[in-house]
Design an enzyme around this catalytic site. Structure first.
Site, PDB file in Angstrom:
ATOM      1  N   HIS A 271       4.732  -3.594  74.515  1.00  0.00           N
ATOM      2  CA  HIS A 271       3.568  -3.424  73.647  1.00  0.00           C
ATOM      3  C   HIS A 271       3.820  -4.109  72.315  1.00  0.00           C
ATOM      4  O   HIS A 271       4.878  -3.938  71.717  1.00  0.00           O
ATOM      5  CB  HIS A 271       3.317  -1.931  73.435  1.00  0.00           C
ATOM      6  CG  HIS A 271       1.977  -1.626  72.859  1.00  0.00           C
ATOM      7  ND1 HIS A 271       1.635  -1.954  71.576  1.00  0.00           N
ATOM      8  CD2 HIS A 271       0.890  -1.035  73.405  1.00  0.00           C
ATOM      9  CE1 HIS A 271       0.388  -1.572  71.353  1.00  0.00           C
ATOM     10  NE2 HIS A 271      -0.087  -1.020  72.440  1.00  0.00           N
ATOM     11  N   ARG A 335      -1.800  -7.922  75.411  1.00  0.00           N
ATOM     12  CA  ARG A 335      -0.490  -7.423  74.996  1.00  0.00           C
ATOM     13  C   ARG A 335       0.660  -8.361  75.298  1.00  0.00           C
ATOM     14  O   ARG A 335       1.519  -8.592  74.450  1.00  0.00           O
ATOM     15  CB  ARG A 335      -0.221  -6.100  75.718  1.00  0.00           C
ATOM     16  CG  ARG A 335      -1.113  -5.040  75.218  1.00  0.00           C
ATOM     17  CD  ARG A 335      -0.902  -3.758  75.929  1.00  0.00           C
ATOM     18  NE  ARG A 335      -1.749  -2.762  75.292  1.00  0.00           N
ATOM     19  CZ  ARG A 335      -1.857  -1.512  75.689  1.00  0.00           C
ATOM     20  NH1 ARG A 335      -1.183  -1.102  76.737  1.00  0.00           N
ATOM     21  NH2 ARG A 335      -2.631  -0.684  75.047  1.00  0.00           N
ATOM     22  N   HIS A 406       6.711  -0.198  76.877  1.00  0.00           N
ATOM     23  CA  HIS A 406       5.624   0.741  76.744  1.00  0.00           C
ATOM     24  C   HIS A 406       5.147   1.327  78.070  1.00  0.00           C
ATOM     25  O   HIS A 406       4.819   2.502  78.163  1.00  0.00           O
ATOM     26  CB  HIS A 406       4.457   0.020  76.070  1.00  0.00           C
ATOM     27  CG  HIS A 406       3.257   0.857  75.857  1.00  0.00           C
ATOM     28  ND1 HIS A 406       3.302   2.022  75.126  1.00  0.00           N
ATOM     29  CD2 HIS A 406       1.981   0.722  76.264  1.00  0.00           C
ATOM     30  CE1 HIS A 406       2.098   2.558  75.101  1.00  0.00           C
ATOM     31  NE2 HIS A 406       1.287   1.804  75.789  1.00  0.00           N
TER      32      HIS A 406
HETATM   33  C1  LIG Z   1       2.720   6.187  72.976  1.00  0.00           C
HETATM   34  C2  LIG Z   1       1.833   5.858  74.127  1.00  0.00           C
HETATM   35  C3  LIG Z   1       0.471   5.646  73.921  1.00  0.00           C
HETATM   36  C4  LIG Z   1      -0.363   5.348  74.992  1.00  0.00           C
HETATM   37  N1  LIG Z   1      -1.684   5.141  74.755  1.00  0.00           N
HETATM   38  C5  LIG Z   1      -2.504   4.865  75.790  1.00  0.00           C
HETATM   39  C6  LIG Z   1      -3.898   4.691  75.578  1.00  0.00           C
HETATM   40  O1  LIG Z   1      -4.400   4.766  74.455  1.00  0.00           O
HETATM   41  N2  LIG Z   1      -4.683   4.433  76.638  1.00  0.00           N
HETATM   42  C7  LIG Z   1      -4.180   4.340  77.896  1.00  0.00           C
HETATM   43  O2  LIG Z   1      -4.941   4.135  78.826  1.00  0.00           O
HETATM   44  N3  LIG Z   1      -2.859   4.523  78.134  1.00  0.00           N
HETATM   45  C8  LIG Z   1      -2.014   4.778  77.116  1.00  0.00           C
HETATM   46  N4  LIG Z   1      -0.674   4.946  77.358  1.00  0.00           N
HETATM   47  C9  LIG Z   1      -0.176   4.982  78.730  1.00  0.00           C
HETATM   48  C10 LIG Z   1      -0.471   6.330  79.359  1.00  0.00           C
HETATM   49  O3  LIG Z   1      -0.306   7.341  78.411  1.00  0.00           O
HETATM   50  C11 LIG Z   1       0.414   6.658  80.547  1.00  0.00           C
HETATM   51  O4  LIG Z   1       0.495   5.582  81.399  1.00  0.00           O
HETATM   52  C12 LIG Z   1      -0.157   7.826  81.324  1.00  0.00           C
HETATM   53  O5  LIG Z   1      -0.411   8.902  80.481  1.00  0.00           O
HETATM   54  C13 LIG Z   1       0.748   8.258  82.457  1.00  0.00           C
HETATM   55  O6  LIG Z   1       0.220   9.424  83.030  1.00  0.00           O
HETATM   56  P1  LIG Z   1       0.820  10.041  84.352  1.00  0.00           P
HETATM   57  O7  LIG Z   1      -0.008  11.205  84.672  1.00  0.00           O
HETATM   58  O8  LIG Z   1       0.950   8.995  85.379  1.00  0.00           O
HETATM   59  O9  LIG Z   1       2.315  10.476  83.991  1.00  0.00           O
HETATM   60  P2  LIG Z   1       2.931  11.351  82.787  1.00  0.00           P
HETATM   61  O10 LIG Z   1       1.945  11.787  81.805  1.00  0.00           O
HETATM   62  O11 LIG Z   1       4.130  10.595  82.339  1.00  0.00           O
HETATM   63  O12 LIG Z   1       3.406  12.664  83.500  1.00  0.00           O
HETATM   64  C14 LIG Z   1       4.528  12.744  84.303  1.00  0.00           C
HETATM   65  C15 LIG Z   1       4.688  14.152  84.773  1.00  0.00           C
HETATM   66  O13 LIG Z   1       5.629  14.196  85.811  1.00  0.00           O
HETATM   67  C16 LIG Z   1       6.583  15.193  85.583  1.00  0.00           C
HETATM   68  N5  LIG Z   1       7.812  14.727  86.220  1.00  0.00           N
HETATM   69  C17 LIG Z   1       8.343  13.479  86.220  1.00  0.00           C
HETATM   70  N6  LIG Z   1       9.454  13.451  86.964  1.00  0.00           N
HETATM   71  C18 LIG Z   1       9.632  14.683  87.450  1.00  0.00           C
HETATM   72  C19 LIG Z   1      10.605  15.268  88.279  1.00  0.00           C
HETATM   73  N7  LIG Z   1      11.618  14.594  88.779  1.00  0.00           N
HETATM   74  N8  LIG Z   1      10.485  16.596  88.565  1.00  0.00           N
HETATM   75  C20 LIG Z   1       9.458  17.322  88.059  1.00  0.00           C
HETATM   76  N9  LIG Z   1       8.498  16.811  87.283  1.00  0.00           N
HETATM   77  C21 LIG Z   1       8.591  15.500  86.982  1.00  0.00           C
HETATM   78  C22 LIG Z   1       6.634  15.367  84.092  1.00  0.00           C
HETATM   79  O14 LIG Z   1       7.072  16.662  83.772  1.00  0.00           O
HETATM   80  C23 LIG Z   1       5.169  15.148  83.741  1.00  0.00           C
HETATM   81  O15 LIG Z   1       4.473  16.365  83.931  1.00  0.00           O
HETATM   82  C24 LIG Z   1       0.179   5.234  76.287  1.00  0.00           C
HETATM   83  C25 LIG Z   1       1.535   5.433  76.491  1.00  0.00           C
HETATM   84  C26 LIG Z   1       2.364   5.701  75.418  1.00  0.00           C
HETATM   85  C27 LIG Z   1       3.825   5.811  75.650  1.00  0.00           C
END
Ligand SMILES: Cc1cc2nc3c(=O)[nH]c(=O)nc-3n(C[C@H](O)[C@H](O)[C@H](O)COP(=O)(O)OP(=O)(O)OC[C@H]3O[C@@H](n4cnc5c(N)ncnc54)[C@H](O)[C@@H]3O)c2cc1C
Ligand code: FES
Lengths: 642, 257
Positions: A271, A335, A406
């Site tokens: 990023h 990006r 990122h």
């Molecule tokens: C600072 C930041 C800002 C961002 N801003 C944006 C934005 O504005 N717009 C956008 O579209 N995207 C944005 N992103 C990207 C986006 O936030 C993520 O890609 C997205 O939230 C991922 O969601 P997810 O549900 O896939 O996983 P996550 O939210 O990462 O959740 C993972 C889950 O899995 C669980 N888990 C993982 N491994 C295990 C395990 N082995 N055992 C048990 N539990 C486990 C964790 O406890 C958690 O509950 C941003 C990312 C960052 C870092």
């Protein structure tokens, strides 16, 4: 598990792009309402993808077991997303449409994503906003009460919905509250503080997981009829990233080692707008939302070694390099392009700040044009956050920013139904590889996580359950017991090493290797060096890591050790993947493959595929299957933001 | 910078804990408070000792994981910041810094600075949502929300669920946490149908979880890293009164056919 590469079949339904999903929904088998409660689905992860899926599956009547290593589902990494979520609503009447969002996503991903999946994503995007508003997500509004929109990183329409700089938080709380409602009704059996450490594959199907209770240390199994991984991305392989500190790859890595293919692991997004590293104690990097580039101008001094304060550098001696190189998009260049351009000017010795690893993001002109009040309205909380961290006031001094890891576009390979190569194992959100190709557009991860969780997986998993003939699995059976024993033994092994170097020391060293050799720019020689260094580091880790304490209680050093052990393996696969892809595409920039003016040069003839890596057993080189990407609707073109 | 830390160490729930002193020399003023703890922990591990357990994840004040009393103040000396957003430049070099877990009967200590805050999730389960199962939502712009209502809802919704309000309250009340959610949902048109039910459910759960009663000390809003206003509590009290007065027994519908 050695032997031959298994071909991957995306099972994209036939018919015109625009009607595939509608038709597929009709063609899929349904599970009747009365039968749903006979099926148990294990959902690992409670981020946007996992929480939305678990809540929805439970509303549909399935029995759901939820797993997270966090102390509450609300703390998943999704909570930190700032900028917004895309949807093809076309509320601003500026020419957006499902097709345009689809097209932008395919092009933004540099033509390395599957058309059918991306089209479906764009198609359901509008429903997400409706759903979230119904739940009470407090999106930004206009005075008339309608929803507000803004444009975001690389888009020429305003299709981004947002809740101040806390969009991820509000979307996650919406999904979390829906999930808590189901937990309160007894319909979801939620297990916080529980870390998945292995996947149970029985008779070739995913039937559960093995996990360790992080408080008691107890290793236990959860069995069911299907498993959903929603465990997020693996950006922390680099040690420093914008991801939450605990985010890790263990769940997908263990699934990989049990037979699930892992696709395009080298596609990692850097990023462009993060706060630069300030010292070696640094534990994570803070993202400054990309929305800042709407009003901030990016520049560096025109000549290297210019140590004057930014305010003393006259206009003529500044290089607004994004505006110069990409006049059509200017500061809003995508990006990967903006990051690489920053690296370039710093490599030329024109970087700013203590280590020369930074560029200015300047609001002077915007403040003059709009007034400090308007800028405070738009970005007040981000400016505050910046000042808190750096002790500098961005209203007066330009921000200093630098690229940081990122997001990971790579992840477990999934077919159109979001199922991995292990039948019954479904993968959603950032953990899968599906929709963003070689580069993700801003505000599209939240969209994808919620699309998968609310609107796609709940349908497609029914098709699997209705078609599969599933025998009963005994939680106490020998197969389950054997894998539990494996997991417990691995934990014991880590504790028994009693070495001298901390887990973080190994992790930092690994991060440096991957950042330098498999980061913003990659080349053959560097990747080969990394492929020699990583196994050495891994060997040292298993001989010399220091993990104090026991396995019978909360032991954060032990948790970290397990995660870093997996990163040490995954990093090698990332480098292998980067090595085989000798083209440049999106975030993957191979120095050998660039145009005369230094832009990424794709090679569609040889690389229009997703690389699906398959584990071939300890000590064997992994195998790679190639899923060809056919572009039937969009014409492959060289991406240009000039 | 050099510090001496006085840290609460406790091996497990229900076991006695004690304060232990640790020197923390050579810390950068730009390090965050948690990065300072990382450095101390690295040194402890290298000496073969168990590191200090503390909750953390995002390190940017949004996940609500980090939770500690720093010199007797929830989240430490910086107003409107979680512990992870405090930098060492806010302290004097040479200072002795006392670090303790949240103290509340509703948040039992798990280890060192880590406490069990699941009671807050159970308050949400008791009504902190709008019932809107996936699918069937109408077009988002059919619901008009005046900008000021949306903004005020967002102010309340910015709660990160860290529990600082409880830790700071002399009575150990969770009123600010509960009221923030009630305010967020209660200000929106979508939140009206369940407003009374929600209020009764969440308030009752709060009592069941052994949180204390609110006597409007106001310590909670000072400790809140998101600076959520205590006005939310007044609103909750009004809604509660209204809900109690107008409450009617719930009937199940449907019948058998
Ligand atoms: C600072 C930041 C800002 C961002 N801003 C944006 C934005 O504005 N717009 C956008 O579209 N995207 C944005 N992103 C990207 C986006 O936030 C993520 O890609 C997205 O939230 C991922 O969601 P997810 O549900 O896939 O996983 P996550 O939210 O990462 O959740 C993972 C889950 O899995 C669980 N888990 C993982 N491994 C295990 C395990 N082995 N055992 C048990 N539990 C486990 C964790 O406890 C958690 O509950 C941003 C990312 C960052 C870092
Ligand atoms: S670590 Fe997330 S709020 Fe402090």
């Amino acid at each position: 598990m050695t032997g031959q590469t298994r071909a991957v079949n995306a099972r994209v339904p036939p018919g015109p792009l625009e009607t595939k999903w509608e038709r597929h929904k009709f063609d899929m088998k349904l599970v009747s309402p009365a039968n749903k409660r006979k099926y148990t689905i294990i959902v690992v992860g409670t981020g946007l993808a996992g929480a939305s899926a678990a809540a929805t599956l439970s509303e549909l009547g399935y029995r759901v077991i939820g797993i997270t290593y966090h102390d509450s589902p609300r703390r998943a990494h999704s909570i930190a997303a700032q900028g917004g979520i895309n949807a093809a609503k076309n509320y601003p009447n500026d020419g957006d449409s499902i097709f345009r969002l689809f097209y932008d996503t395919i092009k933004g991903g540099d033509f390395r994503a599957r058309e059918a999946n991306v089209y479906r994503l764009a198609e359901v995007s509008a429903n997400i906003i409706d759903q979230c508003v119904a739940q009470g997500v407090p999106f930004a509004r206009e005075y008339g009460g309608l929803l507000a929109n803004r444009s975001f990183g690389g888009a020429q329409v305003s299709r981004t919905f947002y809740a101040r700089g806390q969009t991820g938080q509000q979307l996650l709380l919406g999904a979390y509250q829906a999930l808590e409602r189901q937990i309160g009704r007894g319909a979801v059996d939620m297990h916080p503080h529980m870390e998945m450490l292995d996947l149970l594959v029985i008779d070739g199907r995913a039937r559960g997981i093995v996990a360790r209770d992080l408080i008691t240390g107890q290793v236990q199994s959860f069995v069911g009829d299907a498993v959903v991984l929603a465990t997020g991305g693996y950006g922390n392989v680099f040690y420093l990233s914008t991801n939450a500190r605990m985010s890790n790859a263990t769940a997908i890595w263990r699934a990989y080692k049990r037979g699930a293919a892992l696709a395009n692991p080298c596609f990692t997004q850097i990023h462009p707008t993060c706060i630069p590293v300030s010292g070696d104690y640094q534990s994570k990097l803070t993202l400054m939302s990309e929305s800042l580039r709407n009003d901030g101008r990016v520049w560096v001094p025109a000549r290297g070694g210019d140590a004057r304060a930014p305010g003393d550098i006259p206009e003529a001696e500044r290089d607004y390099y994004l505006e110069r190189k990409y006049p059509a998009f200017g500061n809003l260049a995508p990006r990967d392009i903006a990051s690489r351009a920053a690296k370039q000017v710093c490599d030329e010795g024109r970087g700013v700040g203590p280590a020369g690893l930074g560029v200015y993001l300047d609001f002077r002109d915007a403040i003059q044009r709009l007034g400090a009040g308007t800028i405070a309205d738009r970005y007040g909380n981000l400016f505050e956050m910046y000042e808190r961290i750096t002790d500098e006031d961005p209203y007066r001094v330009p921000m200093r920013i630098y690229p940081a890891v990122h997001y990971t576009m790579g992840g477990l390979w999934v077919d159109y139904n979001l199922m991995s190569t292990v039948p019954g194992l479904h993968v959603i959100g950032e953990a899968n590889f599906s929709d963003h190709g070689a580069n993700r557009l801003g505000a599209s991860a939240l969209m994808q996580g919620l699309a998968d969780g609310y609107f796609i997986l709940p349908y497609t998993i029914g098709d699997y359950l209705a078609s599969a003939k599933l025998a009963r699995v005994e939680a106490n059976g020998p197969e389950v017991r054997a894998i539990e024993a494996d997991v417990a033994q691995r934990t014991q092994r880590l504790l028994a090493i009693k070495g001298r170097r901390t887990v973080d020391a190994f992790h930092r060293q690994l991060g440096r290797i991957v950042w330098e050799k498999c980061g913003m720019a990659r080349n053959d020689a560097g990747l080969r060096e990394a492929l020699a260094e990583i196994p050495q580091l891994r060997a040292e880790f298993w001989e010399n890591v220091a993990v104090p304490g026991t396995g019978e209680s909360l032991n954060q050093a032990l948790e970290k050790a397990g995660r870093v052990a997996d990163f040490l393996e995954l990093a090698e696969l990332m480098c292998l993947d980067a090595l085989q892809r000798t083209e440049s595409c999106g975030a993957h920039f191979r120095e050998e493959s660039q145009t005369a003016d230094g832009e990424a040069l794709r090679d569609d003839e040889h690389f229009a595929y997703a690389a699906a890596w398959q584990y071939a057993g300890e000590g064997n080189a992994p195998l790679v299957a190639k899923e060809p990407l056919a572009f039937e609707t969009v014409h492959l073109s060289q991406r240009s933001y000039k | 910078m050099d510090f001496t830390l006085r840290v609460w160490r406790q091996a497990a729930p229900g076991t006695p804990g004690r304060f232990v002193d640790y020197p923390a020399p050579g810390i950068s003023p730009d390090a965050s408070f948690l990065e300072m703890l990382d450095v101390v922990n690295e040194r402890l591990i290298e000496q073969g000792h168990e590191p200090i357990a503390f909750s953390h994840d995002c390190r940017e004040g949004i996940c609500g994981s980090c939770a500690m009393m720093i010199d007797g103040v929830a989240h430490g000396p910086v107003a409107g910041a979680a512990a992870c957003q405090v930098h060492m430049r806010s302290f004097r070099t040479g200072a002795r810094v006392t670090i303790e877990p949240w103290r509340s009967v509703a948040f039992p200590v798990i280890k060192d600075l880590v406490t069990d805050r699941s009671a807050l999730d159970r308050i949400i389960q008791a009504g902190g949502f709008i019932t809107a199962p996936t699918g069937g939502a109408r077009d988002a712009n059919e619901i008009l929300v005046p900008k000021d209502a949306a903004d005020a809802a967002m102010d309340a919704a910015s709660c990160i669920g860290c529990g600082a309000c409880v830790a700071a309250c002399p009575n150990g009340s969770a009123s600010l946490f509960t009221a923030a959610k009630l305010t967020h949902l209660g200000l929106l048109p979508q939140g009206q149908p369940e407003r009374s039910r929600r209020t009764l459910g969440m308030v009752a759960q709060m009592d069941r979880e052994h949180f204390g009663h609110c006597t409007l000390f106001g310590e909670c809003q000072d400790a809140c890293p998101k600076q959520i206003s205590i006005d939310a509590i007044a609103r909750m009290n009004r809604d509660y009164l209204h809900a109690v007065i107008t409450a009617r027994p719930e009937r199940s519908g449907g019948g058998t056919g």
